[in-house]
Motif scaffolding. Structure first.
Motif, short mmCIF file in Angstrom:
data_model
loop_
_atom_site.label_atom_id
_atom_site.label_comp_id
_atom_site.label_asym_id
_atom_site.label_seq_id
_atom_site.Cartn_x
_atom_site.Cartn_y
_atom_site.Cartn_z
N GLN A 96 1.48 -5.08 4.90
CA GLN A 96 0.32 -4.54 4.19
C GLN A 96 0.35 -3.00 4.15
O GLN A 96 -0.20 -2.39 3.23
N LEU A 126 -2.77 1.81 -3.49
CA LEU A 126 -4.15 2.32 -3.50
C LEU A 126 -4.29 3.64 -4.26
O LEU A 126 -5.23 3.79 -5.06
N GLU A 165 -0.39 -0.97 0.70
CA GLU A 165 -1.58 -0.14 0.51
C GLU A 165 -1.19 1.32 0.26
O GLU A 165 -1.81 2.00 -0.58
#
Length: 296
Positions: free
Chosen positions: A61, A69, A65
């Motif tokens: 993850q 993001l 991210e």
């Protein structure tokens, strides 16, 4: 919560920061309470938060991210985490980790929404904006495929929860069989958050302000982002959410199926290990089931 969970404490976080980001070494570190299952969080000074995977399976993850993001944030109508730094394994901790800008607010589990109708519209606009971002190259979400892939786990939950009287096994099985008969997504994959639970939504001054925890972010069927209608929103606001989310009947029905699936499996797995998450699952399970039992 997990057999392979890593030991994490403030002392470890302090050592990691001192070794890799010495400019922040003098800042205070405080654990942030969270019912999250994959990551631990520690506030760093006033303006940052350190997020560390609790289990090896969550390590992927971090890169996701960090990569996506910053790309998505400019298109979204609510705040999302801003990565400030990426940490590497060290100090006896074998996983990558991140530093983010701190977002003020309390989770929607802890702070009531002053106007659930406004929240329904705001969240619906968020999922629409996310869905409209170019998904080229996006990673596949683990909840982006057919909910029927969870059939074995759901039936195990129905069996055990039915046996102890938590649910009416026959009624829940009938609802689940209806989910399995739904038409599946045949469009192009779109961006989905995939985990819009109350603990991943921040509220400030009574209003929805931010969406956090993009660990299950990816592309796929937008149905799973409809789960918020049953995990968070009162029944009377669901039409507003659906209108703002701009989904068709089949996607909405699959979203309700995801809510039933999540509710059953979360109550089944977490009712001892994580009572907060289990309570969210319980709500989703019974709210979705109530919809299935409404007269046609």
């Amino acid at each position: 919560m997990h057999a392979d969970e890593v030991d994490i404490d403030a002392s470890l976080v302090g050592r990691l920061i001192a070794a890799q980001f010495p400019r922040w070494a003098a800042l205070p570190i405080a654990e942030v309470y969270s019912a999250g299952t994959d990551n631990a969080m520690y506030r760093l000074g006033d303006n940052m938060v350190v997020r560390l995977p609790r289990i090896p399976g969550a390590a992927r993850q971090v890169a996701k991210e960090q990569r996506w993001l910053p790309y998505l944030a400019p298109y979204l109508p609510l705040d999302v985490p801003v990565p400030l730094a990426k940490g590497v394994p060290g100090e006896g901790y074998d996983l990558p980790w991140s530093v983010y800008r701190w977002l003020d607010g309390d989770t929607a589990y802890d702070e009531p929404l002053a106007d659930p109708h406004q929240a329904a519209a705001d969240l619906g606009r968020f999922v629409t904006a996310l869905r409209q971002v170019d998904a080229t190259g996006g990673p596949v979400s683990s909840r982006g495929g057919p909910v029927m892939t969870r059939d074995e786990d759901v039936r195990a939950a129905i069996r055990d929860l039915g046996a102890d009287g938590t649910v009416d096994a026959a009624a829940v099985t009938a609802a689940w069989e209806e989910v399995l008969r739904l038409p599946q997504w045949d469009g192009e994959p779109v961006w989905i958050h995939s985990d819009l639970l109350p603990g991943n939504l921040l509220v400030r001054n009574g209003r929805l302000s931010a969406v956090i925890d993009f660990g299950v972010l990816g592309v796929g069927d937008p149905a799973c982002d409809m789960m918020a209608a049953w995990t968070l929103l009162p029944a009377e606001t669901r039409d507003l959410f659906r209108e703002a989310a701009a989904v068709d009947d089949a996607t909405w029905a699959r979203g309700r199926g995801w809510a039933l699936c999540f509710g059953l499996t979360a109550e089944h797995y977490y009712r001892v290990k994580n009572p907060v998450l289990a309570s969210v699952g319980r709500r989703a399970m019974f709210q979705a089931l109530a919809d299935y039992q409404q007269p046609a």
